[in-house]
Design an enzyme around this catalytic site. Structure first.
Site, short mmCIF file in Angstrom:
data_model
loop_
_atom_site.label_atom_id
_atom_site.label_comp_id
_atom_site.label_asym_id
_atom_site.label_seq_id
_atom_site.Cartn_x
_atom_site.Cartn_y
_atom_site.Cartn_z
N GLU A 115 0.81 -1.20 0.00
CA GLU A 115 0.00 0.00 0.00
C GLU A 115 0.85 1.26 0.00
OE1 GLU A 115 -3.37 -2.23 2.69
OE2 GLU A 115 -2.97 -0.13 3.03
N CYS A 128 3.44 8.24 1.67
CA CYS A 128 4.00 7.20 2.53
C CYS A 128 4.19 5.95 1.66
CB CYS A 128 3.03 6.96 3.67
SG CYS A 128 3.58 5.72 4.83
N CYS A 135 6.88 -7.90 6.44
CA CYS A 135 8.11 -7.52 7.14
C CYS A 135 8.51 -8.67 8.05
CB CYS A 135 7.89 -6.25 7.97
SG CYS A 135 9.37 -5.69 8.84
N CYS A 139 7.45 -6.67 14.90
CA CYS A 139 7.14 -5.81 16.04
C CYS A 139 5.71 -6.14 16.49
CB CYS A 139 7.25 -4.34 15.65
SG CYS A 139 8.90 -3.91 15.06
N CYS A 142 2.48 -4.06 15.18
CA CYS A 142 2.42 -3.66 13.78
C CYS A 142 1.69 -4.70 12.91
CB CYS A 142 3.84 -3.44 13.25
SG CYS A 142 3.89 -3.10 11.49
N GLU A 190 10.49 -2.92 6.27
CA GLU A 190 11.63 -2.23 6.88
C GLU A 190 12.59 -1.83 5.75
OE1 GLU A 190 12.94 -0.93 9.74
OE2 GLU A 190 14.64 -0.56 8.43
N SER A 243 12.37 4.34 14.78
CA SER A 243 11.26 3.82 15.58
C SER A 243 11.82 3.29 16.88
CB SER A 243 10.56 2.70 14.81
OG SER A 243 9.95 3.23 13.66
N LEU A 244 11.65 4.06 17.95
CA LEU A 244 12.24 3.66 19.23
C LEU A 244 11.20 2.93 20.10
CD1 LEU A 244 14.99 3.86 20.68
CD2 LEU A 244 14.11 5.90 21.83
N ASN A 321 -2.47 2.65 16.68
CA ASN A 321 -3.64 2.44 15.82
C ASN A 321 -4.06 0.97 15.91
OD1 ASN A 321 -4.02 5.03 14.55
ND2 ASN A 321 -2.03 4.67 13.61
N CYS A 364 -0.83 4.62 10.32
CA CYS A 364 0.40 3.86 10.58
C CYS A 364 0.08 2.50 11.16
CB CYS A 364 1.25 4.56 11.64
SG CYS A 364 2.12 5.93 11.03
N1 SAH Z 1 9.74 -0.50 9.29
C1 SAH Z 1 9.90 0.88 9.47
C2 SAH Z 1 8.94 1.72 8.67
C3 SAH Z 1 7.51 1.27 8.58
S1 SAH Z 1 6.53 1.39 10.00
C4 SAH Z 1 9.85 1.23 10.94
O1 SAH Z 1 9.48 0.38 11.74
O2 SAH Z 1 10.21 2.34 11.27
C5 SAH Z 1 6.22 3.14 10.15
C6 SAH Z 1 5.93 3.59 11.56
O3 SAH Z 1 4.64 3.14 11.99
C7 SAH Z 1 6.92 3.05 12.57
O4 SAH Z 1 7.34 4.03 13.48
C8 SAH Z 1 6.09 2.00 13.26
O5 SAH Z 1 6.59 1.68 14.50
C9 SAH Z 1 4.73 2.63 13.31
N2 SAH Z 1 3.65 1.69 13.59
C10 SAH Z 1 3.58 0.40 13.23
N3 SAH Z 1 2.42 -0.14 13.67
C11 SAH Z 1 1.75 0.83 14.30
C12 SAH Z 1 0.46 0.90 14.94
N4 SAH Z 1 -0.34 -0.16 14.99
N5 SAH Z 1 0.08 2.06 15.47
C13 SAH Z 1 0.87 3.15 15.40
N6 SAH Z 1 2.09 3.16 14.80
C14 SAH Z 1 2.52 2.01 14.26
FE1 SF4 Z 2 8.44 -4.11 10.27
FE2 SF4 Z 2 8.38 -1.49 10.90
FE3 SF4 Z 2 6.22 -3.05 11.27
FE4 SF4 Z 2 8.35 -3.37 12.83
S1 SF4 Z 2 7.06 -1.54 12.69
S2 SF4 Z 2 7.16 -5.03 11.87
S3 SF4 Z 2 10.01 -2.99 11.39
S4 SF4 Z 2 7.15 -2.55 9.32
#
Ligand code: SAH
Ligand code: SF4
Length: 423
Positions: A115, A128, A135, A139, A142, A190, A243-244, A321, A364
């Site tokens: 997407e 975006c 991925c 995480c 996500c 990622e 992404s911390l 989210n 996100c």
């Molecule tokens: N893989 C990369 C980029 C894609 S994710 C990364 O992890 O940075 C883009 C952003 O969305 C990241 O900061 C991720 O942590 C955040 N994200 C993922 N799932 C989410 C959710 N359910 N709610 C809010 N932010 C989320």
């Molecule tokens: Fe992959 Fe980023 Fe989602 Fe983590 S937050 S699973 S690195 S897309």
């Protein structure tokens, strides 16, 4: 262009953006960086300005048909036709949101769907972009992570998202107002796990022969693939978001498995090194997805402020989210504003990301959407759970992905997966 870094390592290798599933195996000109395009024309014994012409036809005028490139000789067009193709990824669904955002589902050569989302905000328009289908980093918060890894996108599939968004939004009419001012690699996947294609695509985003975006307005978001962050400075000077999501290793490792491999100190060190390599003064964005009862306590905010004391940065809080395969919840607005205030009092610039395009599932971490068939998604999830169990018992040298693939091909799903039973 001279101030931007060149990809010296890949000069001459203009045929590397070949989609392995293509039967014909022709390189796709849409995905050739300036250096690779020049290498191609040099091999054809043509002048370098031909590379500029072709890139401008493709990226600035939106032309994918060689026959329409009227300032290129017929003979050269004929030669190119034999050797290459110019193909944008296929849009399979298109969701305009009531708030002006727009989501498109794209099918990539592997057959997977990814997407991209366009979010207008005043004079700014942010696209975006996805870098992988699925991925592998898993995480816990996500939706993309829950899919597992499907495939890496090619350069043409990554830059093709910018091409498509431009075509779908305004067309390539030079008079049309330029709506895409920013690109963030924050879609599915990622970016640093698909390193070279992402670096080439990012170079095209910033190339004056292509989209000419400012390096301040092209952002790579990473969950912290430390060796790749260390390599980045040889390839790009794009902006960085990290992404911390947690202020200490124990918590971070529990929600982001990658932290077990690359703990926070190493990550911050690599980020500092990259920022120091940039010619101008820029700071990274630290992304922090705030999850109810997990990382949203005042103490977490204080600990975060302490942790980031030596790293000049901006902090972006992303209220979690929710999505169907997760039990996590979004904290209340007051919890988020308390969290924000603690950080602001400690001297940080903090933004809270507002959820946009809720009606089309484009926020996100929700980038799986309703298009993805629910059953297929759950089956995949079940297979991954099974593969994880196998990994734990360490019976063979196969990778998790290999085992998941074998399970997929034999049709064995983990019937005991609570996510499947509970649905
Ligand atoms: N893989 C990369 C980029 C894609 S994710 C990364 O992890 O940075 C883009 C952003 O969305 C990241 O900061 C991720 O942590 C955040 N994200 C993922 N799932 C989410 C959710 N359910 N709610 C809010 N932010 C989320
Ligand atoms: Fe992959 Fe980023 Fe989602 Fe983590 S937050 S699973 S690195 S897309």
């Amino acid at each position: 262009f001279s101030s931007r870094r060149r990809h010296t390592r890949y000069i001459g290798d203009w045929s590397s953006d070949v989609c392995s599933s293509d039967l014909i195996m022709k390189p796709n000109l849409l995905g050739l960086s300036r250096e690779k395009m020049k290498a191609l024309f040099s091999e054809l014994e043509e002048k370098p300005f031909r590379a500029q012409q072709v890139m401008q036809w493709i990226h600035q005028r939106g032309v994918l048909d060689l026959n329409e490139m009227t300032d290129i000789s017929k003979v050269l067009r004929g030669k190119l036709e034999q050797l290459v193709e110019i193909r944008a990824p296929k849009v399979v669904a298109d969701y305009p949101s009531e708030d002006g955002s727009h989501k498109w589902i794209i099918e990539v050569a592997s057959g997977s769907r990814v997407e991209m989302v366009f979010i207008p905000e005043g004079s700014r328009g942010t696209l975006c972009v996805s870098s992988q289908a699925g991925c592998s980093l898993d995480c816990s918060f996500c939706a993309t992570g829950k899919q597992g890894f499907n495939s890496n996108l090619t350069v043409a599939e990554i830059i093709g998202q910018v091409w498509l968004a431009r075509q779908q939004l305004d067309g390539f009419d030079a008079a049309a107002q330029r709506r895409i001012s920013n690109v963030v690699m924050m879609g599915m996947g990622e970016p640093l796990m698909n390193f070279e294609p992402v670096m080439d695509a990012v170079s095209l985003m910033m190339d004056d022969w292509a989209y000419g975006l400012s390096k301040r307005k092209v952002t790579i978001s990473t969950s912290g693939v430390v060796p790749a962050i260390r390599r980045m400075k040889e390839y790009t000077d794009a902006s960085l978001a990290v992404s911390l999501h947690a202020p200490n290793d124990a918590l971070r490792s529990s929600i982001m498995p990658i932290n077990k491999k690359y703990p926070i100190v190493e990550l911050i060190d690599a980020v500092k090194e990259y920022m120091a390599s940039l010619q101008d003064k820029r700071v990274p964005v630290i992304e922090y997805t705030v999850i109810k009862g997990v990382n949203d306590h005042r103490q977490h905010a204080r600990e975060l402020a302490k942790l980031l004391k030596t790293l000049p940065c901006k902090i972006n809080l992303i209220p979690f989210n929710p999505f169907s395969l997760s039990d996590y919840r979004r904290p209340s607005d007051s919890v988020i504003s308390n969290f924000r205030e603690i950080l602001q009092h400690a001297g940080f610039t903090v933004t809270v990301r507002t959820t946009r395009a809720d009606d089309i599932g484009a926020a996100c971490g929700q980038l799986v959407g309703d298009v993805e068939d629910q059953t297929r998604r759950q089956e995949r999830h079940a297979r991954r759970a099974e593969a994880r169990q196998n990994e734990a018992s360490e019976h063979s040298g196969q990778s998790r992905v290999e085992r998941a693939r074998i399970l997929a091909s034999t049709g064995e799903a983990a019937a005991s997966d609570p996510l499947v039973l509970g649905s």
